[in-house]
Design a protein around this motif. Structure first.
Motif, PDB file in Angstrom:
ATOM      1  N   PRO A  94     -10.064 -49.484 -55.152  1.00 55.24           N
ATOM      2  CA  PRO A  94      -9.652 -49.280 -53.759  1.00 55.24           C
ATOM      3  C   PRO A  94      -8.531 -48.261 -53.651  1.00 55.24           C
ATOM      4  O   PRO A  94      -7.655 -48.172 -54.512  1.00 55.24           O
ATOM      5  CB  PRO A  94      -9.170 -50.667 -53.322  1.00 55.24           C
ATOM      6  N   ARG A  95      -8.565 -47.460 -52.572  1.00 52.78           N
ATOM      7  CA  ARG A  95      -7.462 -46.537 -52.315  1.00 52.78           C
ATOM      8  C   ARG A  95      -6.280 -47.313 -51.751  1.00 52.78           C
ATOM      9  O   ARG A  95      -6.425 -48.414 -51.241  1.00 52.78           O
ATOM     10  CB  ARG A  95      -7.891 -45.471 -51.306  1.00 52.78           C
ATOM     11  N   ARG A  96      -5.111 -46.683 -51.832  1.00 51.57           N
ATOM     12  CA  ARG A  96      -3.912 -47.347 -51.344  1.00 51.57           C
ATOM     13  C   ARG A  96      -3.203 -46.452 -50.333  1.00 51.57           C
ATOM     14  O   ARG A  96      -3.164 -45.238 -50.488  1.00 51.57           O
ATOM     15  CB  ARG A  96      -2.940 -47.642 -52.499  1.00 51.57           C
TER      16      ARG A  96
ATOM     17  N   TYR B 175      -9.639 -50.450 -44.874  1.00 54.40           N
ATOM     18  CA  TYR B 175      -8.419 -49.756 -44.438  1.00 54.40           C
ATOM     19  C   TYR B 175      -7.699 -50.510 -43.323  1.00 54.40           C
ATOM     20  O   TYR B 175      -6.518 -50.273 -43.079  1.00 54.40           O
ATOM     21  CB  TYR B 175      -8.758 -48.346 -43.960  1.00 54.40           C
ATOM     22  N   ARG B 176      -8.425 -51.351 -42.582  1.00 53.63           N
ATOM     23  CA  ARG B 176      -7.831 -52.142 -41.502  1.00 53.63           C
ATOM     24  C   ARG B 176      -7.118 -51.252 -40.477  1.00 53.63           C
ATOM     25  O   ARG B 176      -6.081 -51.635 -39.921  1.00 53.63           O
ATOM     26  CB  ARG B 176      -6.864 -53.187 -42.052  1.00 53.63           C
TER      27      ARG B 176
ATOM     28  N   LEU C 202       7.361 -43.877 -52.498  1.00 55.92           N
ATOM     29  CA  LEU C 202       6.804 -44.021 -53.838  1.00 55.92           C
ATOM     30  C   LEU C 202       5.608 -43.088 -54.015  1.00 55.92           C
ATOM     31  O   LEU C 202       4.702 -43.065 -53.207  1.00 55.92           O
ATOM     32  CB  LEU C 202       6.368 -45.472 -54.057  1.00 55.92           C
ATOM     33  N   GLY C 203       5.638 -42.275 -55.065  1.00 55.12           N
ATOM     34  CA  GLY C 203       4.507 -41.403 -55.348  1.00 55.12           C
ATOM     35  C   GLY C 203       4.485 -40.112 -54.566  1.00 55.12           C
ATOM     36  O   GLY C 203       3.504 -39.371 -54.633  1.00 55.12           O
ATOM     37  N   SER C 204       5.557 -39.804 -53.820  1.00 54.86           N
ATOM     38  CA  SER C 204       5.526 -38.605 -52.972  1.00 54.86           C
ATOM     39  C   SER C 204       5.493 -37.326 -53.802  1.00 54.86           C
ATOM     40  O   SER C 204       4.849 -36.352 -53.399  1.00 54.86           O
ATOM     41  CB  SER C 204       6.725 -38.585 -52.023  1.00 54.86           C
ATOM     42  N   ASP C 205       6.157 -37.312 -54.951  1.00 58.74           N
ATOM     43  CA  ASP C 205       6.119 -36.120 -55.802  1.00 58.74           C
ATOM     44  C   ASP C 205       4.703 -35.863 -56.305  1.00 58.74           C
ATOM     45  O   ASP C 205       4.248 -34.719 -56.343  1.00 58.74           O
ATOM     46  CB  ASP C 205       7.073 -36.285 -56.993  1.00 58.74           C
TER      47      ASP C 205
END
Length: 555
Positions: free
Chosen positions: A225-227, A294-295, A519-522
């Motif tokens: 699943p994507r996040r 995705y809701r 989180l994970g932006s870089d």
């Protein structure tokens, strides 16, 4: 007398959870050919059709590759077994397959111990909502139609245990209706379909049964699943409700998705895809699972066939609390079946929004008005041939059932205008593409000015970052020296200073460049185009990789 001429399946490989609907050609007593069903309740000339499905099981167990499910497995990852990862994920068809997949496969090992979903079930978040066998069966909550079919597969739920035995094979009767939905028990086994004409009075077969054998049933692939990735410190702190949705009163989520119409998902266009992966029964379940997963509070879909909207998406998403609106493309150019014309579908959660107004934009009508006003009568036919492309836009005004107003504005209505479009024009017609986008934006300007309504502009614009349509959307204008403006045989883009709009639109993707501290932006920035702040791609095929799909909003 009624007779069966031929039976065949549109898909070469059956998949767990995806309906199998054989194509049956009949010859009527008057010698005409039909493909309609002839059930016992409505016999034709005293005859009806009886169907049966069998599972053929051999003594030898068959495992299938987790990466290439149409291939038999030849090796198993012991690490998966030790980590208690569903066994279906551990199989590979060759050492090369395992080596090529290792970069992604190792993620299963790394996350197996830490992945915990809202119910505390490790496997559910990691592998999607599948049954505990790991076979890839969709959870019944996603599709009532698919789940009910898989439970009964006909009017009689119980069948004889073993029908026939021969040379190490056992045949089990598993269905008595024309349509059959393979279950986890069918994985690795061949299915047999049987169709026979039956006398309505005696209930005895007339003539020999027509049969076909399928390939071995494969499990439905289960992508990780994507996040959702937070793009600012504020977003990172937004609480989630019990359903995993953002619960901040003034915040909502939006999804835009070109789902690829079935009529365009051809083996010729996508020859690098196996035909089972292109089949609509398989793709629709994947699409539904992803969309529901995705809701999102607002969902804008493009390339939704009218029959699929009415028969599948509208009723299925209704079960999940969505109200649906639809605009089918016009058919002045399209020459196929009107039921398979695609269009734009917008869904919104009934508990979050209510419907206020709907506008339908038909660019064909705008083209007619344009040519009547600007083009000499002798050239209008040529002009319309260039401008008329059947594209549309669906504009919906919604009222929020939540509020982000302070105490000083307790009674103000929270309105939102959502535009959903698919600008699908050939790349040689850059002038038409830009004119369609300008026409949409000018219409949205009038709506915004009438009530100061914030805007969402979603869709597949078939325009890469930096193109004239993208520049118009993102910058509010087009540079008069832009190379796209060279193509304008009808003069519809002149004077160039009219290529502007006043909506303060911002691309949702550009949030990463502006305020990305989450989180994970870089990692995400490395996937963005540094010049345009758009993703490197939203569309990936063998022949094209680039960004075509956007969500813009008024800042």
């Amino acid at each position: 007398m009624l007779s069966v001429l031929r039976v065949h399946l549109p898909s070469d490989i059956p998949i767990v959870g995806c309906e199998l609907t054989p194509y049956v050609v009949l010859r009527r007593p008057d010698k005409d050919y039909i493909t309609d069903d002839v059930p016992e309740s409505a016999p034709l000339d005293g005859h009806f059709l009886r169907y049966k499905w069998y599972r053929i099981q051999s003594d030898r167990k068959v495992a299938v590759c987790s990466v290439h499910p149409s291939e038999h497995a030849t090796l198993q990852c012991i690490g998966c077994v030790k980590a208690k990862i569903p066994v279906a994920k551990s199989y590979h068809c060759s050492p090369k397959c395992f080596s090529d997949a290792w970069q992604h496969h190792r993620v299963l090992h790394d996350r197996a111990a830490s992945a915990v979903n809202e119910n505390g079930n490790e496997e559910e978040e990691l592998f999607g909502r599948y049954n505990s066998s790991g076979s890839g069966v969709l959870n019944t909550s996603l599709s009532g139609s698919a789940s009910s079919a898989s439970l009964t597969n006909g009017s009689t739920p119980l069948y004889p245990a073993a029908v026939t035995q021969r040379s190490g094979e056992t045949w089990f009767e598993v269905g008595r209706s024309k349509i059959y939905t393979p279950s986890a028990d069918d994985i690795g086994h061949v299915l047999k379909f049987e169709c026979v004409v039956v006398d309505a009075e005696t209930k005895l077969p007339v003539g020999h049964p027509n049969t076909l054998l399928t390939s071995r049933v494969i499990p439905a692939p289960s992508p990780t699943p994507r996040r959702l990735i937070p793009v600012s410190g504020l977003d990172a702190m937004v609480p989630l409700d019990l359903d995993g949705r953002i619960s901040s009163t003034g915040t909502f989520t939006v999804l835009s998705y070109n789902i690829l119409s079935d009529v365009y998902a051809t083996n010729e266009t996508y020859s690098y895809c196996p035909s089972w992966a292109l089949s609509w029964p398989y793709r629709r379940q994947n699409l539904l699972r992803e969309i529901v997963g995705y809701r999102a509070d607002i969902v804008c879909l493009q390339e939704v066939q009218s029959d699929h909207y009415e028969e599948f998406f509208a009723p299925e998403l209704d079960k999940h609390g969505y109200q649906a609106l639809y605009k089918r493309k016009t058919n002045e150019v399209y020459a196929g079946n009107t039921h398979t014309i695609d269009g734009c579908a917008t869904f919104f959660r009934r508990d979050r929004f209510s419907h206020v107004k709907k506008y339908e934009v038909e660019f064909n009508k705008a083209a007619q008005s344009l040519t009547d006003a600007l083009v000499p009568s002798a050239q209008r036919k040529t002009a319309l041939n260039r401008l008329v492309k059947d594209n549309v836009a669906l504009i919906v005004v919604l009222e929020a059932k939540f509020s982000n107003q302070g105490a000083d504005n307790p009674g103000k209505r929270q309105l939102l205008c959502v535009a959903n479009t698919h600008i699908n024009v050939h790349q040689d017609l850059k002038d038409v593409k830009l004119w369609q986008v300008l026409t949409l934006l000018k219409g949205l300007e009038k709506i915004a000015a009438s009530a100061d309504i914030p805007m969402l502009v979603c869709g597949d614009f078939n325009s890469v970052p930096g193109s004239a349509p993208h520049s118009l959307l993102a910058m509010g204008k087009v540079d008069p020296l832009h190379p796209d403006l060279v193509v304008d045989p009808l003069g519809i883009l002149r004077p160039h200073n009219k290529l502007t709009h006043q909506l303060p639109l911002v691309s949702a993707y550009s949030s990463f460049a502006r305020v990305g501290v989450g989180l994970g932006s870089d990692q995400q920035r490395r996937r963005m185009d540094a010049t345009t702040n758009e993703p490197l791609f939203t569309n990936c095929t063998r022949d094209f990789i680039g960004a075509l799909d956007y969500i813009f909003y008024t800042g």
